[in-house]
Design an enzyme around this catalytic site. Sequence first.
Site, PDB file in Angstrom:
ATOM      1  N   LYS A  54       0.849  -1.207   0.000  1.00 30.35           N
ATOM      2  CA  LYS A  54       0.000   0.000   0.000  1.00 30.35           C
ATOM      3  C   LYS A  54       0.880   1.252   0.000  1.00 30.35           C
ATOM      4  O   LYS A  54       0.637   2.200  -0.756  1.00 30.35           O
ATOM      5  CB  LYS A  54      -0.935  -0.004   1.226  1.00 30.35           C
ATOM      6  CG  LYS A  54      -2.032  -1.060   1.128  1.00 30.35           C
ATOM      7  CD  LYS A  54      -2.834  -1.251   2.425  1.00 30.35           C
ATOM      8  CE  LYS A  54      -3.799  -2.418   2.250  1.00 30.35           C
ATOM      9  NZ  LYS A  54      -4.620  -2.728   3.427  1.00 30.35           N
ATOM     10  N   GLN A  98      -5.014  -1.995   9.657  1.00 29.94           N
ATOM     11  CA  GLN A  98      -4.843  -3.283   8.979  1.00 29.94           C
ATOM     12  C   GLN A  98      -5.400  -4.415   9.840  1.00 29.94           C
ATOM     13  O   GLN A  98      -5.145  -4.471  11.046  1.00 29.94           O
ATOM     14  CB  GLN A  98      -3.346  -3.489   8.669  1.00 29.94           C
ATOM     15  CG  GLN A  98      -3.049  -4.685   7.793  1.00 29.94           C
ATOM     16  CD  GLN A  98      -3.591  -4.567   6.361  1.00 29.94           C
ATOM     17  OE1 GLN A  98      -3.769  -3.465   5.847  1.00 29.94           O
ATOM     18  NE2 GLN A  98      -3.882  -5.688   5.746  1.00 29.94           N
ATOM     19  N   ASP A 123     -11.491   2.007   3.938  1.00 31.07           N
ATOM     20  CA  ASP A 123     -11.842   0.583   3.869  1.00 31.07           C
ATOM     21  C   ASP A 123     -13.356   0.400   3.699  1.00 31.07           C
ATOM     22  O   ASP A 123     -13.812  -0.692   3.352  1.00 31.07           O
ATOM     23  CB  ASP A 123     -11.441  -0.129   5.174  1.00 31.07           C
ATOM     24  CG  ASP A 123     -10.125  -0.885   5.063  1.00 31.07           C
ATOM     25  OD1 ASP A 123      -9.758  -1.258   3.936  1.00 31.07           O
ATOM     26  OD2 ASP A 123      -9.488  -1.105   6.107  1.00 31.07           O
TER      27      ASP A 123
HETATM   28  N1  GUN Z   1      -6.716  -7.367   5.779  1.00 26.35           N
HETATM   29  C1  GUN Z   1      -6.996  -8.069   4.644  1.00 26.35           C
HETATM   30  N2  GUN Z   1      -7.712  -7.318   3.781  1.00 26.35           N
HETATM   31  C2  GUN Z   1      -7.897  -6.122   4.367  1.00 26.35           C
HETATM   32  C3  GUN Z   1      -8.563  -4.932   3.970  1.00 26.35           C
HETATM   33  O1  GUN Z   1      -9.149  -4.811   2.879  1.00 26.35           O
HETATM   34  N3  GUN Z   1      -8.508  -3.905   4.856  1.00 26.35           N
HETATM   35  C4  GUN Z   1      -7.883  -4.009   6.058  1.00 26.35           C
HETATM   36  N4  GUN Z   1      -7.902  -2.955   6.878  1.00 26.35           N
HETATM   37  N5  GUN Z   1      -7.260  -5.097   6.470  1.00 26.35           N
HETATM   38  C5  GUN Z   1      -7.268  -6.146   5.628  1.00 26.35           C
END
Ligand code: GUN
Length: 289
Positions: A54, A98, A123
Amino acid sequence: MAARILMGKEFAQKFKAEAQKGAASIREKYGVTPGLAVAIVGDDPASQVYVRNKHKTCEELGIFSQVISLPATITPDDLMAQIDALNADKRIHGLLVQLPLPQHLRAYEGKILERIDPLKDVDGFHPVNVGRLSLGKPGLVPCTPLGCIKMLELAGIEIDGKRAVIIGRSNIVGKPMAKLLLARNATVTICHSHTQNLAAITREADILVAAVGRPEFVTADMVKPNATVIDVGINRLAPKKLVGDVDFAAVQEVAGAITPVPGGVGLLTVAMLMQNVVAAAKMQLQQTQ
Ligand code: GUN
């Protein structure tokens, strides 16, 4: 006839290029660089890879990025204080925590996610954004299902009037995917671990989305000839062997279009996150005009 393979990379490149353009136009119009903050708690290796990806993608596209690495032992209150600070930080337009959280914080996950300002919730997990999606109102939408829908649209695969079946009812993929397909006039069924006669239902699907988290769960006999099959699963069978929720080799002989794993929808998630950061920045800057 073998299916059309929907390569995530091609779609992700287009979506990232759109985000880059959006970030540049915000910079030009407002003199502000869109910014993302990612809080990562503990040292889960898979999460570290995702977060690094990211951060790297932000840098590529001209988006400011801040990674906040927090110890696994952090208390819920201290984590929420970090979120409060990022909610108030003018450089940050998108904010996510996350997942998964370390075990001792999981009971607080809902409370923690609700602490994020809904305008910064890139998200799309905050109840305000979940509610907006349910009502068909504009808001921030979870990245993976949003990427799947945009991919279908760009690939010219019809949704309106079609039968869509989703296997998996998670808040991150299954439920938002259902709402997005419904908003585009599909007839939608969500299947899950208590569903009876699953194969009879999946065989009716023009669009079949697998988000179960079980390796090669969807077999060829579960798929209608010429259906579009979207595989959201990422299952690690060995350090270097990833497979999806779909038995790709067999299903590609039946389906009309199919996403591979790896190289499928996984690549779309980060691209859509970038678009969400740009969208969030735009909303916040328009509000302060
Ligand atoms: N862990 C796996 N996929 C995601 C996601 O799309 N967002 C977040 N915050 N954590 C994740």
